[in-house]
Design a protein around this motif. Structure first.
Motif, mmCIF file in Angstrom:
data_model
loop_
_atom_site.group_PDB
_atom_site.id
_atom_site.type_symbol
_atom_site.label_atom_id
_atom_site.label_comp_id
_atom_site.label_asym_id
_atom_site.label_seq_id
_atom_site.Cartn_x
_atom_site.Cartn_y
_atom_site.Cartn_z
ATOM 1 N N UNK A 39 0.846 -1.187 0.000
ATOM 2 C CA UNK A 39 0.000 0.000 0.000
ATOM 3 C C UNK A 39 0.888 1.245 0.000
ATOM 4 N N UNK A 40 0.594 2.150 -0.941
ATOM 5 C CA UNK A 40 1.400 3.351 -1.130
ATOM 6 C C UNK A 40 0.573 4.586 -0.786
ATOM 7 N N UNK A 41 1.265 5.607 -0.300
ATOM 8 C CA UNK A 41 0.628 6.904 -0.025
ATOM 9 C C UNK A 41 1.627 7.981 -0.411
ATOM 10 N N UNK A 42 1.295 8.773 -1.396
ATOM 11 C CA UNK A 42 2.199 9.823 -1.848
ATOM 12 C C UNK A 42 3.523 9.274 -2.349
ATOM 13 N N UNK A 43 3.504 8.113 -2.968
ATOM 14 C CA UNK A 43 4.722 7.513 -3.491
ATOM 15 C C UNK A 43 5.570 6.785 -2.459
ATOM 16 N N UNK A 44 5.107 6.736 -1.223
ATOM 17 C CA UNK A 44 5.835 6.068 -0.142
ATOM 18 C C UNK A 44 5.064 4.846 0.347
ATOM 19 N N UNK A 79 7.453 -3.411 8.559
ATOM 20 C CA UNK A 79 8.892 -3.593 8.692
ATOM 21 C C UNK A 79 9.423 -3.961 7.313
ATOM 22 N N UNK A 80 10.536 -3.351 6.916
ATOM 23 C CA UNK A 80 11.075 -3.591 5.578
ATOM 24 C C UNK A 80 12.517 -4.080 5.630
ATOM 25 N N UNK A 81 12.958 -4.578 4.498
ATOM 26 C CA UNK A 81 14.336 -5.017 4.294
ATOM 27 C C UNK A 81 14.903 -4.322 3.075
ATOM 28 N N UNK A 82 16.209 -4.344 2.961
ATOM 29 C CA UNK A 82 16.914 -3.945 1.748
ATOM 30 C C UNK A 82 17.185 -5.224 0.958
ATOM 31 N N UNK A 83 17.270 -5.149 -0.367
ATOM 32 C CA UNK A 83 17.578 -6.366 -1.127
ATOM 33 C C UNK A 83 18.941 -6.961 -0.788
ATOM 34 N N UNK A 84 19.815 -6.161 -0.201
ATOM 35 C CA UNK A 84 21.141 -6.647 0.170
ATOM 36 C C UNK A 84 21.205 -7.200 1.587
ATOM 37 N N UNK A 85 20.108 -7.074 2.345
ATOM 38 C CA UNK A 85 20.072 -7.678 3.676
ATOM 39 C C UNK A 85 20.154 -9.193 3.541
ATOM 40 N N UNK A 99 5.792 -11.679 11.848
ATOM 41 C CA UNK A 99 5.167 -11.432 10.549
ATOM 42 C C UNK A 99 5.604 -12.499 9.551
ATOM 43 N N UNK A 100 4.801 -12.665 8.525
ATOM 44 C CA UNK A 100 5.058 -13.684 7.512
ATOM 45 C C UNK A 100 5.595 -13.113 6.209
ATOM 46 N N UNK A 101 5.479 -11.791 6.040
ATOM 47 C CA UNK A 101 5.909 -11.135 4.803
ATOM 48 C C UNK A 101 6.635 -9.845 5.135
ATOM 49 N N UNK A 102 7.680 -9.572 4.354
ATOM 50 C CA UNK A 102 8.436 -8.333 4.531
ATOM 51 C C UNK A 102 8.632 -7.664 3.169
ATOM 52 N N UNK A 103 8.183 -6.415 3.032
ATOM 53 C CA UNK A 103 8.481 -5.672 1.807
ATOM 54 C C UNK A 103 9.985 -5.416 1.712
ATOM 55 N N UNK A 104 10.492 -5.420 0.492
ATOM 56 C CA UNK A 104 11.899 -5.141 0.238
ATOM 57 C C UNK A 104 11.959 -3.791 -0.467
ATOM 58 N N UNK A 105 12.716 -2.861 0.135
ATOM 59 C CA UNK A 105 12.739 -1.475 -0.334
ATOM 60 C C UNK A 105 14.164 -1.075 -0.682
ATOM 61 N N UNK A 106 14.301 -0.364 -1.799
ATOM 62 C CA UNK A 106 15.599 0.145 -2.227
ATOM 63 C C UNK A 106 15.405 1.576 -2.723
ATOM 64 N N UNK A 107 16.187 2.501 -2.189
ATOM 65 C CA UNK A 107 16.047 3.896 -2.581
ATOM 66 C C UNK A 107 14.675 4.455 -2.265
#
Length: 139
Positions: A39-44, A79-85, A99-107
């Motif tokens: 889910x996004x809000x204002x591009x975030x 809670x998020x991760x980086x693809x390099x984590x 939790x069972x799922x974690x979004x992966x965020x970069x930049x």
């Protein structure tokens, strides 16, 4: 060297705006054959909604999926991760946050999502993750 989440994540996650009606998220899930939508809000990134959330928080309560907004039923501030984590980072976060799922965020932008199932397919689950897998979802 520890394996990175990039290896296990599902790339190109499906997103929906927080102001969209729930029916839009449900259609995205159906069309993409997935359970979670970011889910996004204002591009975030501001939340995550699952097929179970829609069933429990809208349908079971008699809500109208064409008028209830995704932002009103999603789990907020995921809670998020980086693809390099590392995979170990993901396992620790899943345990700590139950939790069972974690979004992966970069930049600042979502680039993937990793689930307990993604990790279970490649690794033996330890007892704590197995307990998360069978636990009721968060509210």
């Amino acid at each position: 060297m520890a394996e990175s989440i990039r290896t296990f994540m599902s790339a190109h996650p499906i997103t929906v705006d927080s102001s969209a009606p729930v029916v839009e998220a449900a259609r995205a899930m159906r069309d993409s054959d997935i359970g979670p939508v970011l889910v996004m809000d204002g591009g975030q990134l501001c939340g995550i909604v699952t097929d179970r959330d829609i069933t429990i928080r809208v349908v079971a309560d008699g809500g109208d999926p064409s008028t209830v907004k995704v932002g009103d039923i999603c789990s907020k501030d995921p809670t998020t991760l980086s693809p390099d984590d590392s995979v170990e980072d993901a396992v620790r976060l899943m345990k700590d946050r139950a939790v069972r799922r974690l979004p992966v965020v970069e930049g600042g932008k979502p680039v993937g999502i990793v689930s307990l199932g993604d990790l279970a397919g490649e690794r033996e689950l330890d007892p704590t993750l197995d307990a998360i897998s069978s636990a009721p979802p968060d509210q």
